[in-house]
Write a protein that holds these residues in place. Structure first.
Motif, PDB file in Angstrom:
ATOM      1  N   LYS A   4      54.136  18.693  41.195  1.00  0.00           N
ATOM      2  CA  LYS A   4      52.874  18.245  40.641  1.00  0.00           C
ATOM      3  C   LYS A   4      51.818  18.923  41.663  1.00  0.00           C
ATOM      4  O   LYS A   4      50.978  19.501  41.621  1.00  0.00           O
ATOM      5  N   LYS A   5      52.378  18.661  42.962  1.00  0.00           N
ATOM      6  CA  LYS A   5      51.618  19.087  43.991  1.00  0.00           C
ATOM      7  C   LYS A   5      51.493  20.528  44.059  1.00  0.00           C
ATOM      8  O   LYS A   5      50.334  21.224  44.519  1.00  0.00           O
ATOM      9  N   LEU A   6      52.332  21.285  44.054  1.00  0.00           N
ATOM     10  CA  LEU A   6      52.677  22.583  44.014  1.00  0.00           C
ATOM     11  C   LEU A   6      51.672  23.104  42.857  1.00  0.00           C
ATOM     12  O   LEU A   6      50.881  24.309  43.201  1.00  0.00           O
ATOM     13  N   SER A   7      51.722  22.686  41.738  1.00  0.00           N
ATOM     14  CA  SER A   7      51.097  23.177  40.696  1.00  0.00           C
ATOM     15  C   SER A   7      49.317  22.943  40.852  1.00  0.00           C
ATOM     16  O   SER A   7      48.467  23.530  40.536  1.00  0.00           O
ATOM     17  N   ARG A   8      48.916  21.889  41.464  1.00  0.00           N
ATOM     18  CA  ARG A   8      47.572  21.471  41.534  1.00  0.00           C
ATOM     19  C   ARG A   8      47.202  22.296  42.907  1.00  0.00           C
ATOM     20  O   ARG A   8      45.986  22.979  42.846  1.00  0.00           O
ATOM     21  N   ARG A   9      48.119  22.903  43.826  1.00  0.00           N
ATOM     22  CA  ARG A   9      47.562  23.716  44.854  1.00  0.00           C
ATOM     23  C   ARG A   9      47.240  25.001  44.265  1.00  0.00           C
ATOM     24  O   ARG A   9      46.441  25.560  44.660  1.00  0.00           O
ATOM     25  N   LYS A  10      48.373  25.452  43.415  1.00  0.00           N
ATOM     26  CA  LYS A  10      48.272  26.788  42.818  1.00  0.00           C
ATOM     27  C   LYS A  10      46.938  27.143  41.797  1.00  0.00           C
ATOM     28  O   LYS A  10      46.250  27.739  41.827  1.00  0.00           O
ATOM     29  N   LEU A  11      46.587  25.681  41.269  1.00  0.00           N
ATOM     30  CA  LEU A  11      45.574  25.736  40.505  1.00  0.00           C
ATOM     31  C   LEU A  11      44.171  25.738  41.363  1.00  0.00           C
ATOM     32  O   LEU A  11      43.249  26.654  41.187  1.00  0.00           O
ATOM     33  N   PHE A  13      43.881  27.175  44.409  1.00  0.00           N
ATOM     34  CA  PHE A  13      43.608  28.530  44.860  1.00  0.00           C
ATOM     35  C   PHE A  13      43.400  29.670  43.884  1.00  0.00           C
ATOM     36  O   PHE A  13      42.633  30.440  44.079  1.00  0.00           O
ATOM     37  N   SER A  14      43.616  29.252  42.586  1.00  0.00           N
ATOM     38  CA  SER A  14      43.453  30.156  41.386  1.00  0.00           C
ATOM     39  C   SER A  14      41.884  30.024  41.227  1.00  0.00           C
ATOM     40  O   SER A  14      41.437  31.083  41.102  1.00  0.00           O
ATOM     41  N   SER A  18      39.289  33.070  42.145  1.00  0.00           N
ATOM     42  CA  SER A  18      38.445  33.679  40.876  1.00  0.00           C
ATOM     43  C   SER A  18      36.959  33.544  41.217  1.00  0.00           C
ATOM     44  O   SER A  18      36.170  34.204  41.060  1.00  0.00           O
TER      45      SER A  18
END
Length: 192
Positions: A4-11, A13-14, A18
């Motif tokens: 979950k932390k990794l996906s929040r971080r990816k979101l 930075f995305s 953008s």
């Protein structure tokens, strides 16, 4: 939990990249629009300011210099007049400038008093500045232009004018009109 932390971080930075990408594209579009306007608007070869020094005096707070400064549009019409005193003995004007396609455009930024003929300044001098920009940049237009096209184009160009040029008015005589002229990409002070 680590997923979950990794996906929040990816979101995060995305989204960040953008937004940065969109801002970069908008800046690039604005910069390219300048090239369009520069092709249609001639280089500054006009009088930008009219200056009349009233004199200098000494009072308990120090020396002051009084003057009337007129900001002119490209046809020579006054669009703003500042008449006041500044602390110090001499006046200096700072311009913002930019060059596109071998054309240079100047925009008066501010005027301030200095205590010497040198163009160096200190904190006191910056605090007593009069800023010109609020007089000629309004409603997405630069009123140094003479028609709607020039006003919109000069407004675009103005926001890319990041270079500073300083003109010292210490050589001007009291009671005589002087002009600050843009000629061949340089600023010149001479009597009218």
């Amino acid at each position: 939990m680590a997923v979950k932390k990794l996906s929040r971080r990816k979101l995060f930075f995305s989204i960040l990249f953008s937004v940065a990408g969109i801002l970069l594209v908008l800046q690039l579009v604005g910069y390219l629009q300048c090239y369009y306007f520069v092709q249609k608007i001639p280089q500054d070869n006009d009088q930008i300011l009219r200056v009349m020094l009233f004199g200098s005096s000494e009072n308990p707070e120090g020396e002051t210099v009084s003057a009337k400064i007129s900001v002119l549009d490209r046809s020579g019409a006054e669009i703003a007049v500042i008449e006041r005193s500044w602390p110090q003995l001499y006046l200096t004007v700072t311009f913002r400038s930019t060059s596109f396609l071998n054309k240079t455009y100047f925009f008066p930024e501010r005027i301030y008093g200095t205590n010497s003929v040198s163009v160096n300044q200190n904190i006191l001098e910056r605090k007593s500045s009069s800023y010109f920009v609020r007089y000629f940049v309004k409603n997405h237009q630069c009123f140094l232009g003479t028609d709607d096209f020039q006003r919109k184009g000069l407004y675009r160009i103005f926001y890319f004018a990041l270079n500073k040029t300083t003109v010292n008015l210490s050589g001007c005589e009291t009671g005589k009109n002087y002009g600050v002229f843009a000629e061949n990409g340089k600023l010149i002070v001479r009597s009218e």
